[in-house]
Design a protein around this motif. Structure first.
Motif, PDB file in Angstrom:
ATOM      1  N   ILE A   1       0.759  -1.284  -0.134  1.00  0.00           N
ATOM      2  CA  ILE A   1      -0.027   0.046  -0.095  1.00  0.00           C
ATOM      3  C   ILE A   1       0.945   1.292  -0.135  1.00  0.00           C
ATOM      4  N   ASN A   2       0.576   2.317  -0.889  1.00  0.00           N
ATOM      5  CA  ASN A   2       1.508   3.405  -0.954  1.00  0.00           C
ATOM      6  C   ASN A   2       0.618   4.651  -0.731  1.00  0.00           C
ATOM      7  N   ILE A  50     -10.580  11.380   8.583  1.00  0.00           N
ATOM      8  CA  ILE A  50      -9.547  11.987   8.547  1.00  0.00           C
ATOM      9  C   ILE A  50      -8.360  11.779   9.695  1.00  0.00           C
ATOM     10  N   GLY A  51      -8.937  11.771  10.964  1.00  0.00           N
ATOM     11  CA  GLY A  51      -8.044  11.296  12.185  1.00  0.00           C
ATOM     12  C   GLY A  51      -7.625   9.895  11.896  1.00  0.00           C
ATOM     13  N   LEU A  52      -8.576   8.969  11.614  1.00  0.00           N
ATOM     14  CA  LEU A  52      -8.152   7.552  11.628  1.00  0.00           C
ATOM     15  C   LEU A  52      -7.350   7.312  10.256  1.00  0.00           C
ATOM     16  N   ALA A  53      -7.433   7.800   9.266  1.00  0.00           N
ATOM     17  CA  ALA A  53      -6.638   7.869   8.151  1.00  0.00           C
ATOM     18  C   ALA A  53      -5.281   8.337   8.385  1.00  0.00           C
ATOM     19  N   SER A  54      -5.100   9.394   8.809  1.00  0.00           N
ATOM     20  CA  SER A  54      -3.846   9.962   9.424  1.00  0.00           C
ATOM     21  C   SER A  54      -3.296   8.830  10.292  1.00  0.00           C
ATOM     22  N   MET A  55      -3.593   8.599  11.118  1.00  0.00           N
ATOM     23  CA  MET A  55      -2.768   7.608  11.926  1.00  0.00           C
ATOM     24  C   MET A  55      -2.648   6.416  11.271  1.00  0.00           C
ATOM     25  N   THR A  56      -3.507   5.952  10.417  1.00  0.00           N
ATOM     26  CA  THR A  56      -3.195   4.555   9.541  1.00  0.00           C
ATOM     27  C   THR A  56      -1.946   5.005   8.721  1.00  0.00           C
ATOM     28  N   GLY A  57      -1.841   6.506   8.064  1.00  0.00           N
ATOM     29  CA  GLY A  57      -0.891   6.548   7.253  1.00  0.00           C
ATOM     30  C   GLY A  57       0.279   6.795   7.646  1.00  0.00           C
ATOM     31  N   TYR A  58       0.366   7.185   9.274  1.00  0.00           N
ATOM     32  CA  TYR A  58       1.617   7.231   9.926  1.00  0.00           C
ATOM     33  C   TYR A  58       2.075   5.766  10.079  1.00  0.00           C
ATOM     34  N   VAL A  59       1.267   4.664  10.453  1.00  0.00           N
ATOM     35  CA  VAL A  59       1.616   3.596  10.850  1.00  0.00           C
ATOM     36  C   VAL A  59       2.333   2.792   9.296  1.00  0.00           C
ATOM     37  N   PHE A  60       1.425   3.157   8.370  1.00  0.00           N
ATOM     38  CA  PHE A  60       1.918   2.694   7.279  1.00  0.00           C
ATOM     39  C   PHE A  60       3.276   3.447   6.379  1.00  0.00           C
ATOM     40  N   GLU A  78      -3.813  15.437  -9.355  1.00  0.00           N
ATOM     41  CA  GLU A  78      -2.500  15.257  -8.998  1.00  0.00           C
ATOM     42  C   GLU A  78      -2.032  14.473  -7.917  1.00  0.00           C
ATOM     43  N   TYR A  79      -2.909  14.008  -7.031  1.00  0.00           N
ATOM     44  CA  TYR A  79      -2.511  13.141  -5.948  1.00  0.00           C
ATOM     45  C   TYR A  79      -2.970  11.838  -6.001  1.00  0.00           C
ATOM     46  N   LEU A  80      -3.813  11.381  -7.071  1.00  0.00           N
ATOM     47  CA  LEU A  80      -4.298   9.995  -7.102  1.00  0.00           C
ATOM     48  C   LEU A  80      -3.958   9.609  -8.477  1.00  0.00           C
ATOM     49  N   HIS A  81      -3.101   8.443  -8.795  1.00  0.00           N
ATOM     50  CA  HIS A  81      -2.590   7.979  -9.911  1.00  0.00           C
ATOM     51  C   HIS A  81      -2.838   6.476 -10.329  1.00  0.00           C
ATOM     52  N   ALA A  82      -2.592   6.175 -11.458  1.00  0.00           N
ATOM     53  CA  ALA A  82      -2.845   4.611 -11.867  1.00  0.00           C
ATOM     54  C   ALA A  82      -1.948   3.614 -11.067  1.00  0.00           C
ATOM     55  N   ASP A  83      -0.637   4.341 -10.646  1.00  0.00           N
ATOM     56  CA  ASP A  83       0.155   3.405 -10.085  1.00  0.00           C
ATOM     57  C   ASP A  83      -0.153   3.160  -8.486  1.00  0.00           C
ATOM     58  N   ASP A  84      -0.955   3.938  -7.852  1.00  0.00           N
ATOM     59  CA  ASP A  84      -1.257   3.918  -6.784  1.00  0.00           C
ATOM     60  C   ASP A  84      -2.104   2.725  -6.151  1.00  0.00           C
ATOM     61  N   ARG A  85      -1.451   1.996  -5.096  1.00  0.00           N
ATOM     62  CA  ARG A  85      -2.190   1.034  -4.381  1.00  0.00           C
ATOM     63  C   ARG A  85      -2.691   1.370  -3.159  1.00  0.00           C
ATOM     64  N   VAL A  86      -4.246   1.392  -3.146  1.00  0.00           N
ATOM     65  CA  VAL A  86      -4.832   2.483  -2.129  1.00  0.00           C
ATOM     66  C   VAL A  86      -5.523   1.564  -1.111  1.00  0.00           C
ATOM     67  N   LEU A  87      -5.306   1.773   0.321  1.00  0.00           N
ATOM     68  CA  LEU A  87      -6.279   1.379   1.193  1.00  0.00           C
ATOM     69  C   LEU A  87      -7.118   2.460   1.632  1.00  0.00           C
ATOM     70  N   ILE A  88      -8.441   2.178   1.618  1.00  0.00           N
ATOM     71  CA  ILE A  88      -9.479   3.054   1.949  1.00  0.00           C
ATOM     72  C   ILE A  88      -9.699   2.859   3.435  1.00  0.00           C
ATOM     73  N   ILE A  89      -9.913   4.019   4.112  1.00  0.00           N
ATOM     74  CA  ILE A  89     -10.130   3.991   5.628  1.00  0.00           C
ATOM     75  C   ILE A  89     -11.351   4.907   5.905  1.00  0.00           C
TER      76      ILE A  89
END
Length: 193
Positions: A51-52, A62-72, A112-123
């Protein structure tokens, strides 16, 4: 996740119409220690998925996703519900009905922030009918990116969104799955608790 289930029982409130209020620890006032534990659990569940990017919808995710982004160790992108002067005019957008607000929002993310090579985890904090999650999946797919999976704090299984999306082949990891709840405060978790 027993820690989250216990917190729902201890501090959650059931409102008429199938609304579970958890804003004292999850999506208004935030217990950051709990969010960290939840993010670590999603990291364990999705450990080898490359996941990138983390994607959520404003505002309560946003709060939950931010913490998850930090951990990932990856960036967090959130779908906006209104176009501001500082967002690029070049966006992906979809309409998303809101269960709790009883409105329909056009949500968008800048190309500009979401691209075809992104592997996305939705939170997201809740999964009920699946409308918000379907919108986030649609935004990801409009960009040609890959939806690796979805991390949901609380799924209300009885509202049908989770089973429908799983039947379509999407991986959804919900940390607390509620099978049923009553207006008098009784909650039955799908895990049998």
């Amino acid at each position: 996740m027993k820690l989250l289930e216990d917190r729902i029982i201890q501090d959650g409130t059931i409102k008429p119409g199938g609304v579970l209020k958890v804003d004292n620890f999850l999506n208004h006032q935030i217990d950051t220690g709990l969010l960290y534990e939840m993010a670590c659990e999603w990291k364990r569940l999705y450990v080898n998925c490359n996941i990138n990017k983390i994607l959520t919808i404003e505002a309560s995710g946003i709060g939950l996703a931010s913490m998850t982004g930090y951990v990932f160790g990856c960036p967090v992108l959130f779908a906006k519900k209104s176009k501001t002067v500082n967002i690029s005019p070049d966006v992906y957008s979809v309409e998303v009905p809101s269960f709790t607000h009883k409105t329909v929002n056009t949500v968008m993310v800048s190309r500009e922030y979401l691209h075809a090579d992104d592997r996305v985890l939705i939170i997201d904090d809740f999964l009920a009918t699946g409308a918000a999650l379907k919108g986030l999946i649609a935004l990801t797919e409009l960009a040609g990116a890959t939806v690796v999976g979805c991390g949901i704090a609380i799924e209300k299984e009885f509202q049908g969104g989770g089973p429908e999306l799983r039947a379509q082949g999407y991986r959804i990891e919900s940390l607390a799955r509620i099978q049923s709840m009553t207006d008098d405060g009784k909650i039955l978790f799908a895990s049998g608790n």
